[in-house]
Design an enzyme around this catalytic site. Sequence first.
Site, short mmCIF file in Angstrom:
data_model
loop_
_atom_site.label_atom_id
_atom_site.label_comp_id
_atom_site.label_asym_id
_atom_site.label_seq_id
_atom_site.Cartn_x
_atom_site.Cartn_y
_atom_site.Cartn_z
CB CYS A 58 -1.16 0.04 1.18
SG CYS A 58 -2.20 -1.28 1.15
CG ASN A 68 1.11 0.34 4.58
OD1 ASN A 68 0.82 -0.89 4.23
ND2 ASN A 68 2.06 0.71 4.78
CD GLU A 108 17.42 -13.06 -6.16
OE1 GLU A 108 16.96 -13.78 -4.80
OE2 GLU A 108 17.28 -12.19 -6.51
CE LYS A 125 14.29 -11.08 -8.59
NZ LYS A 125 15.18 -11.17 -7.42
CD GLU A 150 10.29 -11.50 -7.64
OE1 GLU A 150 11.30 -11.14 -7.55
OE2 GLU A 150 9.55 -10.83 -6.48
O1 M6R Z 1 12.80 -4.66 1.26
P1 M6R Z 1 13.32 -6.00 1.65
O2 M6R Z 1 14.75 -6.48 1.20
O3 M6R Z 1 13.02 -6.25 3.22
O4 M6R Z 1 12.31 -6.97 1.03
C1 M6R Z 1 12.36 -8.54 1.07
C2 M6R Z 1 11.77 -9.28 -0.01
O5 M6R Z 1 10.46 -8.90 0.21
C3 M6R Z 1 12.21 -8.97 -1.41
O6 M6R Z 1 13.82 -9.13 -1.49
C4 M6R Z 1 11.39 -9.75 -2.32
O7 M6R Z 1 11.61 -11.10 -2.24
C5 M6R Z 1 11.79 -9.39 -3.80
N1 M6R Z 1 10.39 -9.09 -4.47
C6 M6R Z 1 12.55 -10.37 -4.66
O8 M6R Z 1 12.64 -10.18 -5.83
#
Ligand code: M6R
Length: 614
Positions: free
Chosen positions: A2, A101, A483, A487, A490
């Site tokens: 949000c 939020n 990783e 990628k 997602e």
């Molecule tokens: O802001 P943050 O680094 O704490 O976020 C952690 C994860 O939500 C973030 O790395 C997420 O996995 C990404 N979308 C991956 O590409």
Amino acid sequence: MCGIVGYVGEKQALEVVVAGLRRLEYRGYDSAGVAVISDGRLEIRKKAGKLANLETLLGQDPLPQSTTGIGHTRWATHGGPTDHNAHPHVSADGRVAVIHNGIIENFAELREELQSRGVELASETDTEVVAHLLAEAMPDSDLAQAMQAVCHRLEGAFTLVAMDPHDPTTVVGARRSSPLVVGLGEGENFLASDVAAFVEHTRDALELGQDQIVVLRADSVQVLDFDGAPVEAKPFSVDWDASAAEKGGYELFMLKEIAEQPKAVADSLRGRLDAQQRIRLDETQIDDGVLRQISKVVVIACGTAAHAGMVAKYAIEHWTKLPVDVELASEFRYRDPIVGPDSLVIAISQSGETMDTLMALRHAKDQGARTLAICNTVGSTIPRESDAVLYTYAGPEIAVASTKAFLTQIIAAYLVGLYLAQARGAMFEDEIRAIMQDLSDMPQKVDLVLDTVEPVRALAQEYAEAGSVLFLGRHVGYPVALEGALKLKELAYMHAEGFPAGELKHGPIALIEDGVPVIVIVPSPRGRSVLHGKIVSNIQEIRARGARVIAVAEEGDEAITPFADHIIRVPETPTLLQPLVSTVPLQVFACELATVKGHDVDQPRNLAKSVTVE
Ligand code: M6R
């Protein structure tokens, strides 16, 4: 999760708010809505779907002119992504509009209480109860006082921003554990989930602390605690400008952010050696004496940041001989993690607002652990609540899929590892300097990968119809495999999994059948060559069962050639630094595959950039 914008000033609020929402849309895109005050009345427009839908609605049904406004872009939690669940929500008497939020955890009981008093609720959201509670508190108090009273009744994490048409030049915000920052302008002020929303107007900002309320007017900003006592807020200035949060000629934010990685790595390394060539971490405030007493390191993080932590584990253990555990933050506090005053807990977070990581950090602090944040967002909650902080200098990351944050998180965690080794006398100074020299070569090597990455796009197109893609790695190549799979999941919405290559034969090898693409991160033959030999054996095991092998291998590693269907070359790099080059083709692979499939790469379905709920 949000995006929230509030504005009071001299400009047309709607324009400022919608422009701010455009910059915050990466935080959620299930619906968008705005409210302004005109002629003593609230005027609201809201629409399910992306901000573009709201903009179409505003074209058909324009809002009156107003210099006070609020806006919201939603990542749905309570109630589906529909028009009526979109924010802002309004009290039954039309007196208060509120955006939110976070999650109000006691909303069900508050909802029942309101219903028992005859209040009819128009949505399924937890937010709407706040609008009604505020309105109930308002006859005897102004909006700020009502907000204080209501916040005392709420459980969970929340940022709330509200307006009252009886006081048309004021916006009131409140925060507990969810992000909210103030932008300080000339004759105008801003509230937003992050500075990107207002950086084109001002780079002067205020951090808000836990359980604080802010009363925003064009010429004043008042910060209070939940009991109404004035609080001194900490000013900071944003060190990047609005152009950094724009696409700058790229088709996608993700492509821009992939291309920015050499600079992000260089910026995150800059100024880290003092005149004596010893590592310097200016923002680290934990005393060296304390660091010498540490007996274990625990990394807490989520998603990509957790993968960066997993990479760092290999290096920090190797350099300091301290045990390093990497914990998914969402699991950490729900078991009995063994941390205490002798533990250094490192929270890695690009946004600095990830709720799972924040809650794990608080749990570690409660156990007496020393805490250090690795973060990309100045003024965010996780660094503010940590004993020490090491900022990465990746610049704003807008695409939901993390790229440059990952590389810079590895750099920052390595700097912490080297600093620990230096403080504890675990390495010779010339050893540390040699690694710093290797690190300083990395921007150029990442650049080289980017220059030669074109064939990866063709490869992605070739495998666009694959049912599933597997990723294998060993040692630091294992988190890179995770990783790469993340990628692909997602962005391309494909089944993808990362495995330690040696583990495959213990079960997952059953997934291999004719034609399954397997991307293998091949360790350097010059490092622990035994790892190279082992992975060649693993490749043979899967090829014998029909897998098509795409190897990510070092320049000059000819031994791999007979065993791969395709080879993606990366420059020669010391083993521990290999993730900084081998991840990049996997980012490009996922981005291209998602593009071929026609997906929205920057805003993949169901996701949001900053996950501020548990
Ligand atoms: O802001 P943050 O680094 O704490 O976020 C952690 C994860 O939500 C973030 O790395 C997420 O996995 C990404 N979308 C991956 O590409």
